[in-house]
Design an enzyme around this catalytic site. Structure first.
Site, short mmCIF file in Angstrom:
data_model
loop_
_atom_site.label_atom_id
_atom_site.label_comp_id
_atom_site.label_asym_id
_atom_site.label_seq_id
_atom_site.Cartn_x
_atom_site.Cartn_y
_atom_site.Cartn_z
N HIS A 102 17.50 53.32 -60.27
CA HIS A 102 16.52 54.25 -60.82
C HIS A 102 16.18 53.76 -62.22
CE1 HIS A 102 15.12 58.10 -62.54
NE2 HIS A 102 15.04 58.59 -61.32
N ASP A 152 26.04 55.53 -61.61
CA ASP A 152 25.02 56.56 -61.58
C ASP A 152 25.24 57.33 -60.28
OD1 ASP A 152 22.79 58.04 -60.97
OD2 ASP A 152 21.34 56.45 -61.48
N GLN A 194 22.80 60.75 -56.94
CA GLN A 194 22.54 61.02 -55.52
C GLN A 194 23.81 61.19 -54.70
OE1 GLN A 194 19.69 61.72 -54.15
NE2 GLN A 194 18.49 61.27 -55.98
N LYS A 222 20.33 68.28 -59.17
CA LYS A 222 20.33 67.65 -57.85
C LYS A 222 21.50 68.12 -57.00
CE LYS A 222 17.57 63.72 -59.07
NZ LYS A 222 17.43 62.29 -59.24
N CYS A 252 10.63 56.29 -58.99
CA CYS A 252 11.28 55.86 -60.24
C CYS A 252 12.12 54.61 -60.02
CB CYS A 252 12.15 56.95 -60.85
SG CYS A 252 11.24 58.38 -61.38
#
Ligand SMILES: *Cc1c(COP(=O)(O)O)cnc(C)c1O
Length: 410
Positions: A127, A204, A207, A230, A368
């Site tokens: 991202h 990261d 997700q 999220k 993104c």
């Protein structure tokens, strides 16, 4: 696993998400944009109101009653997050504004920890928020940014990663799950390789955290970043997990109230962890309610969620493949419930606009992650990203809408 899913009653779960129960353009809403942000259960929505009606006050500042209650609730939420990701210490959990802010905190701190000629490795699956902070850091320090490429399936090429690692590598940053393709990266193995080369690792996890159980100690991640919005919590708050030894090494991110021990014009001394990284009044309500979202996730169980979402992924993939000229972008062996796709040469934006008229919320564009689109030599995709409150029936509705769009556009 099958028997566990029996206890997973999606209709009961849907009742807890009021936003799902509405019509868009005259059709029942099908919300398939969960990778952009998730919807909120009633428990989360109610807790926000409850906070302002009962204990709203600034944290860590007052001796008065409400301030104590707000502080306790805020710290309790920190502990819930700690337990949820199995961090060793509560003070390894830093409240930030979100994933982007968490990554920037680390990138900004690494200005003090790297020098010209050092190397940082990221992946081509990132991202933008896990690309740009590292580019800015490398430009500033004249360090070198190296990028792990991916194959046609959308999987990182491990042999290339091995070649990039060296004694010059200071930090490796990559996502646990790609928001654009759904690829689940072999984080634990990749972290071990980075450590063998002497590098720190930032994951990261934006997700991964809504879709699977995450254990930062088992992964052995040095930093792990994610966003509340999220994972069914409020917008405006996120988490940076950092190993104590790394958080001790990093300088403060921002200066201000709350992050200091003493202030004078001669010398200011900083507070200990986690407050060193939490300057100013935080998003108190969102922090507290993130704890409620964690409770909610734990009640359903991430194993149940992951198993159910795999079913949605398989069904959605299979149904989409009924179309001629269907191209699914990202076919990793290990994949979360995200399907990026193209229908022949129809423009994703045109298709997305038509299905929106039929109540279906898909994401269109580069998500993104422009370098991924460049890698596949496409301008963007349509993306359906499923959550545990979605159903196969909704997928059928999407397929019907896509058929209509195809007819209208060709
Ligand atoms: C959404 C997302 C981000 C950015 O999160 P923000 O909440 O916008 O800060 C970063 N990485 C991935 C993989 C994402 O999905």
């Amino acid at each position: 696993m099958g028997t566990e899913i029996l206890s997973f009653d999606v209709e009961k779960i849907r009742e807890q998400f009021p936003v799902l129960n509405q019509r868009v353009n005259g059709y029942p809403l099908v919300y398939f944009d969960n990778a952009a942000t998730s919807q909120k259960p009633r428990a989360v929505i109610d807790a926000i109101s409850e906070y302002y009606q009962t204990i709203n006050s600034n944290v860590h500042r007052g001796v008065h009653h409400l301030s104590q209650l707000a502080t306790d609730a805020y710290e309790k939420a920190r502990e819930k997050v700690q337990l949820h990701i199995n961090a060793r210490h509560t003070h390894e959990i830093i409240f930030t504004k979100g994933t982007t802010d968490s990554i920037n905190l680390v990138a900004s701190g690494f200005r003090d920890l790297i020098k010209e000629g050092d190397e940082i490795i990221i992946s081509a699956l990132e991202h933008h928020s896990n690309i740009v902070p590292w580019q800015m850091l490398c430009e500033k320090i004249r360090a070198k940014l190296k990028v792990i490429p991916f194959n046609d399936m959308g999987e990182l090429i491990q042999e290339e990663y091995d070649k990039l690692l060296s004694e010059k590598t200071r930090l490796v940053a990559f996502n646990h799950i790609s928001n654009a393709l759904g690829t689940i990266n072999p984080a634990k193995e990749m972290i071990a390789k980075a450590h063998a080369a002497g590098a720190a690792v930032l994951i990261d996890g934006a997700q991964a955290i809504p879709h699977m159980a995450v254990d930062v100690q088992d992964l052995n991640a040095d930093f792990y970043a994610f966003s509340s919005h999220k994972m069914f919590g409020p917008t405006g708050v996120g988490i940076l997990y950092g190993k104590e030894k790394w958080l001790e090494k990093l300088p403060p991110y921002q200066g201000g109230g709350e992050m200091i021990k003493t202030v004078s014009f001669k010398k200011t001394t900083y507070a200990g962890l986690p407050h060193k990284f939490e300057a100013g009044t935080p998003n108190i309500e969102a922090g507290i309610v993130l704890g409620v979202a964690v409770d909610f996730l734990q009640e359903i169980g991430l194993e149940n969620i992951a198993a159910y979402e795999q079913e949605l992924l398989e069904y959605g993939t299979q149904r989409l493949m009924e179309f001629d000229f269907m191209r699914i972008i990202g076919q990793a062996e290990n994949k979360a419930s995200v399907i990026s796709f193209l229908m022949g040469d129809l423009h994703p934006y045109d298709v997305g606009s038509i299905v929106d008229k039929l109540g279906i919320a898909l994401r269109t564009g580069h998500h993104c992650a422009q370098p991924i689109m460049d890698g596949f030599n496409i301008p963007g995709t349509l993306r359906a990203s499923f959550s545990f409150y979605n159903t196969k029936g909704e997928t059928d509705r999407m397929i019907e809408a896509l058929k209509k769009a195809k007819m209208m556009l060709s």
